[in-house]
Write an enzyme that holds these catalytic residues in place. Structure first.
Site, PDB file in Angstrom:
ATOM      1  N   SER A  73      -5.172  -4.033  -7.917  1.00  5.51           N
ATOM      2  CA  SER A  73      -4.458  -3.566  -8.575  1.00  5.51           C
ATOM      3  C   SER A  73      -3.304  -2.770  -7.896  1.00  5.51           C
ATOM      4  O   SER A  73      -4.453  -2.077  -7.324  1.00  5.51           O
ATOM      5  CB  SER A  73      -4.863  -2.866 -10.142  1.00  5.51           C
ATOM      6  N   ASP A  74      -2.041  -2.958  -8.080  1.00  2.65           N
ATOM      7  CA  ASP A  74      -1.462  -1.818  -6.738  1.00  2.65           C
ATOM      8  C   ASP A  74      -1.957  -2.049  -5.095  1.00  2.65           C
ATOM      9  O   ASP A  74      -1.884  -1.386  -4.447  1.00  2.65           O
ATOM     10  CB  ASP A  74      -2.141   0.043  -7.167  1.00  2.65           C
ATOM     11  N   ILE A  75      -1.557  -3.463  -4.693  1.00  9.35           N
ATOM     12  CA  ILE A  75      -1.741  -4.070  -4.036  1.00  9.35           C
ATOM     13  C   ILE A  75      -0.716  -3.694  -2.942  1.00  9.35           C
ATOM     14  O   ILE A  75       0.305  -5.150  -3.140  1.00  9.35           O
ATOM     15  CB  ILE A  75      -2.887  -5.114  -3.671  1.00  9.35           C
ATOM     16  N   ASN A  79      -1.112  -0.042   1.794  1.00  7.31           N
ATOM     17  CA  ASN A  79      -2.572  -0.305   1.285  1.00  7.31           C
ATOM     18  C   ASN A  79      -3.106  -1.326   2.657  1.00  7.31           C
ATOM     19  O   ASN A  79      -4.438  -0.941   2.009  1.00  7.31           O
ATOM     20  CB  ASN A  79      -2.823  -0.382  -0.583  1.00  7.31           C
TER      21      ASN A  79
END
Length: 147
Positions: A73-75, A79
């Site tokens: 998650s939160d890619i 990042n």
């Protein structure tokens, strides 16, 4: 809590070169490999090509994490790093232990294949434009994560 999740998550992906190595964790800090390279965001900003091979490396790294019980998650573009050797490294995996599904990488990948290689796509994108797109994305998706 996020720091504890990050520690656990890095231990689960230990040994995979697409993630930084975890060295030490303290009450208020975490020590990881320093990854030298450019984020996907910087690549878009500076005109450094992001190759289909890089996208596949991200897919493979996320599958590796899923196979170890994580839920990537939160890619987002900040990042994902292309190292000086040309390999991809994923950082900031604290949210990989969330239970809710995250479509952020699939959305980025869809945009990559739909627009990135088109003749009309600029070789460099200004930071302000990428920030606007990220804000619109977060508003549309109802998330606080950076895109």
């Amino acid at each position: 809590m996020l720091q504890k999740n990050e520690q656990i998550n890095y231990k689960k992906v230990a040994g995979d070169p697409r993630y930084p190595k975890l060295y030490e964790v303290g009450h208020t800090y975490i020590v990881l490999d320093y990854i030298e390279g450019k984020t996907f965001f910087q690549c878009l900003q500076e005109g450094v090509p992001i190759l289909p091979e890089h996208v596949k490396q991200v897919d493979d790294a996320l599958l590796f994490a899923r196979n170890r019980g994580l839920n990537p998650s939160d890619i987002h573009l900040h990042n994902l790093i292309i190292t000086k050797r040309g390999d991809v490294c994923i950082i900031d995996i604290a949210r990989f232990s969330q239970s809710k599904p995250c479509e952020q990488w699939n959305d980025l990948k869809s945009g990559y294949y739909r627009y990135y290689h088109k003749a009309y796509f600029p070789s460099k994108l200004p930071k302000w434009l990428m920030d606007v797109v990220a804000t619109l994305y977060r508003t549309r998706k109802g998330t606080n994560n950076r895109a």
